[in-house]
Design a protein around this motif. Structure first.
Motif, PDB file in Angstrom:
ATOM      1  N   VAL A  78      10.302  -3.462  -4.904  1.00 18.25           N
ATOM      2  CA  VAL A  78      11.186  -2.989  -5.977  1.00 18.25           C
ATOM      3  C   VAL A  78      10.702  -1.631  -6.495  1.00 18.25           C
ATOM      4  O   VAL A  78      11.512  -0.739  -6.782  1.00 18.25           O
ATOM      5  CB  VAL A  78      11.269  -4.025  -7.119  1.00 18.25           C
ATOM      6  N   GLU A  79       9.398  -1.460  -6.583  1.00 18.14           N
ATOM      7  CA  GLU A  79       8.855  -0.188  -7.094  1.00 18.14           C
ATOM      8  C   GLU A  79       9.225   1.002  -6.211  1.00 18.14           C
ATOM      9  O   GLU A  79       9.835   1.972  -6.681  1.00 18.14           O
ATOM     10  CB  GLU A  79       7.333  -0.320  -7.303  1.00 18.14           C
ATOM     11  N   PRO A  80       8.907   0.977  -4.903  1.00 21.14           N
ATOM     12  CA  PRO A  80       9.287   2.150  -4.089  1.00 21.14           C
ATOM     13  C   PRO A  80      10.801   2.381  -4.023  1.00 21.14           C
ATOM     14  O   PRO A  80      11.253   3.532  -3.985  1.00 21.14           O
ATOM     15  CB  PRO A  80       8.697   1.845  -2.704  1.00 21.14           C
ATOM     16  N   GLY A 122      -3.430  -0.833  -6.815  1.00 17.39           N
ATOM     17  CA  GLY A 122      -2.206  -1.562  -6.459  1.00 17.39           C
ATOM     18  C   GLY A 122      -1.167  -1.467  -7.551  1.00 17.39           C
ATOM     19  O   GLY A 122      -1.341  -2.031  -8.632  1.00 17.39           O
ATOM     20  N   HIS A 123      -0.081  -0.697  -7.301  1.00 11.33           N
ATOM     21  CA  HIS A 123       0.965  -0.556  -8.327  1.00 11.33           C
ATOM     22  C   HIS A 123       2.351  -0.990  -7.840  1.00 11.33           C
ATOM     23  O   HIS A 123       3.329  -0.845  -8.553  1.00 11.33           O
ATOM     24  CB  HIS A 123       1.004   0.896  -8.843  1.00 11.33           C
ATOM     25  N   GLU A 124       2.442  -1.519  -6.605  1.00  9.50           N
ATOM     26  CA  GLU A 124       3.728  -2.017  -6.088  1.00  9.50           C
ATOM     27  C   GLU A 124       3.530  -3.491  -5.786  1.00  9.50           C
ATOM     28  O   GLU A 124       3.038  -3.836  -4.719  1.00  9.50           O
ATOM     29  CB  GLU A 124       4.081  -1.284  -4.771  1.00  9.50           C
ATOM     30  N   PHE A 125       3.894  -4.361  -6.721  1.00 13.97           N
ATOM     31  CA  PHE A 125       3.536  -5.760  -6.495  1.00 13.97           C
ATOM     32  C   PHE A 125       4.396  -6.733  -7.293  1.00 13.97           C
ATOM     33  O   PHE A 125       5.117  -6.348  -8.214  1.00 13.97           O
ATOM     34  CB  PHE A 125       2.052  -5.998  -6.833  1.00 13.97           C
ATOM     35  N   ILE A 133       0.873  -1.189   0.000  1.00 17.63           N
ATOM     36  CA  ILE A 133       0.000   0.000   0.000  1.00 17.63           C
ATOM     37  C   ILE A 133       0.900   1.226   0.000  1.00 17.63           C
ATOM     38  O   ILE A 133       1.805   1.357   0.823  1.00 17.63           O
ATOM     39  CB  ILE A 133      -0.929   0.027   1.227  1.00 17.63           C
ATOM     40  N   CYS A 134       0.657   2.145  -0.961  1.00 15.55           N
ATOM     41  CA  CYS A 134       1.524   3.307  -1.188  1.00 15.55           C
ATOM     42  C   CYS A 134       0.815   4.589  -0.747  1.00 15.55           C
ATOM     43  O   CYS A 134      -0.414   4.647  -0.717  1.00 15.55           O
ATOM     44  CB  CYS A 134       1.839   3.362  -2.672  1.00 15.55           C
ATOM     45  N   GLY A 135       1.586   5.609  -0.460  1.00 18.30           N
ATOM     46  CA  GLY A 135       1.022   6.910  -0.113  1.00 18.30           C
ATOM     47  C   GLY A 135       0.079   7.440  -1.170  1.00 18.30           C
ATOM     48  O   GLY A 135      -0.947   8.059  -0.852  1.00 18.30           O
ATOM     49  N   SER A 136       0.388   7.195  -2.452  1.00 20.15           N
ATOM     50  CA  SER A 136      -0.514   7.713  -3.489  1.00 20.15           C
ATOM     51  C   SER A 136      -1.839   6.944  -3.501  1.00 20.15           C
ATOM     52  O   SER A 136      -2.876   7.511  -3.857  1.00 20.15           O
ATOM     53  CB  SER A 136       0.152   7.721  -4.868  1.00 20.15           C
ATOM     54  N   ASP A 137      -1.837   5.684  -3.068  1.00 18.55           N
ATOM     55  CA  ASP A 137      -3.108   4.962  -2.903  1.00 18.55           C
ATOM     56  C   ASP A 137      -3.961   5.653  -1.839  1.00 18.55           C
ATOM     57  O   ASP A 137      -5.177   5.790  -1.982  1.00 18.55           O
ATOM     58  CB  ASP A 137      -2.859   3.511  -2.467  1.00 18.55           C
TER      59      ASP A 137
HETATM   60 ZN   LIG Z   1       3.703   4.093  -5.084  1.00 16.47          ZN
END
Ligand SMILES: [Zn+2]
Ligand SMILES: [Zn+2]
Length: 359
Positions: free
Chosen positions: A155-157, A69-72, A36-40
């Motif tokens: 890996v994304e963050p 969900g974009h970090e997965f 879960i990301c800040g932009s979510d």
């Molecule tokens: Zn993000």
């Protein structure tokens, strides 16, 4: 299959949706971990922002409701006929950048700057908070067996942090200050240390996050509540550090990041702001300082450039995502996870949702 779908502000539901279709050049993934990301959180609390609310997204043609969900990452369970470099059973992470392929930036190979760009999990194209997702093979980056599969979601963050550090002007041995040590600030500290920054100062009001900053490599930390942090940093660094990073998204930290960098130094803003702020342009002009911004990381045909570098550094221990993972939850608990992160008192950094294992 089940997926966490954004229907509107403060309205995310775990829905039963159609299973993804595997095309000739795509891979089908069982999603095992999604952060879960800040932009979510911004989308949930104040959205739609990146999520297409009214007009369809130019690349995907979709409007909300969309999967989030974009970090997965996860395990490849099926590949299209044209896929060559990825096999069933591979663990992969996914570079979520979407691009048009036709604008001046895409023609230059700067897909992350695409005029119509977007992200899987925000702009349509499915999302990581789903049991499965199909993505184009260029977006799926293999993660070797010696890296825990769960790290695929980090890996994304870490690529955000690496991209910010690669864009900043400093060399090994230079001093750096990082303002804000939430999830991305912590990746910036690690990427700066990996690039040879020394010392790295970190400024953060929350005790738990400040301790974590020290744990992941900050040489000295400051609590801005009880210290004039920029003043202390200027004193420590004999007149200002070589580079600063602003990773909090508020006026005070932007001003402090400009103030505590040396003449000719570089200030990199890595935050998204909820409102307009005031700065003093003369502080930039008189010291010939450079202020720039970074949003994401390279994508499209260059998907593996920064993602691959992060995976290599996970493998050799240069970067360590473990301290950032503070909780693991099932897909059904995702709204509780959002509420926890938006609430005032918590020690969470990265909550990992495990969509596949919870089905
Ligand atoms: Zn993000
Ligand atoms: Zn483009």
């Amino acid at each position: 299959m089940r997926s966490a779908v954004f229907h509107g502000r403060e309205n995310i539901q775990v829905d039963e949706i159609a299973e993804p279709v595997v095309e000739r050049d795509s891979v089908l993934i069982d999603v095992t971990a999604a952060g879960i990301c800040g932009s979510d959180l911004h989308e949930y609390a104040a959205g739609p922002i990146f999520i297409p609310g009214d007009a369809p997204h130019p690349v995907t043609g979709e409007t909300a409701p969309v999967s989030m969900g974009h970090e997965f990452g996860g395990e490849v369970i099926e590949i299209g006929d044209d896929v060559e470099d990825i096999a069933v059973g591979d663990t992969v992470t996914v570079n979520p950048i979407l691009y048009c392929g036709e604008c001046r930036y895409c023609e230059d190979g700067s897909y992350h700057l695409c005029e119509s760009g977007g992200f899987i999990g925000l702009s349509g194209g499915g999302g990581g908070f789903s049991e499965q997702i199909a993505v184009s093979s260029e977006q799926a980056i293999p993660v070797p067996d010696d890296v825990p599969a769960e790290y695929a979601a980090l890996v994304e963050p870490f690529s955000v942090g690496l991209h910010a550090v690669r864009n900043a002007a400093f060399s090994a041995g230079d001093s750096v200050a990082v303002y804000g040590t939430g999830p991305i600030g912590l990746t910036v500290i690690q990427a700066a240390k990996a690039a040879g920054a020394n010392p790295v100062y970190a400024v953060e009001p929350q005790d738990a996050r400040r301790e974590l900053a020290a744990e992941v490599g900050a040489d000295m930390t400051f609590n801005p509540i009880d210290t004039d942090a920029p003043e202390a940093i200027i004193e420590q660094s004999d007149g200002g550090v070589d580079a600063t990073f602003e990773v909090a998204g508020i006026e005070q930290t932007v001003r402090d990041a400009i103030r505590s960098v040396k003449n000719d130094g570089s200030v990199t803003i890595v935050s998204i702001f909820e409102e307009r702020i005031e700065i003093e342009p003369n502080e930039i002009v008189l010291g010939e300082r450079t202020v720039s911004g970074t949003l994401a990381y390279e994508g499209g045909p260059n998907s593996d450039v920064e993602f691959g570098a992060v995976i290599d550094m996970f493998a050799d221990g240069t970067l360590d995502p473990e301290p950032l993972i503070t909780s693991r939850i099932g897909l059904e608990e995702i709204v509780d996870g959002f509420e926890t992160l938006l609430g005032g008192e918590h020690d969470e950094i990265k909550i990992i949702v495990e969509p596949y294992s919870s089905h």
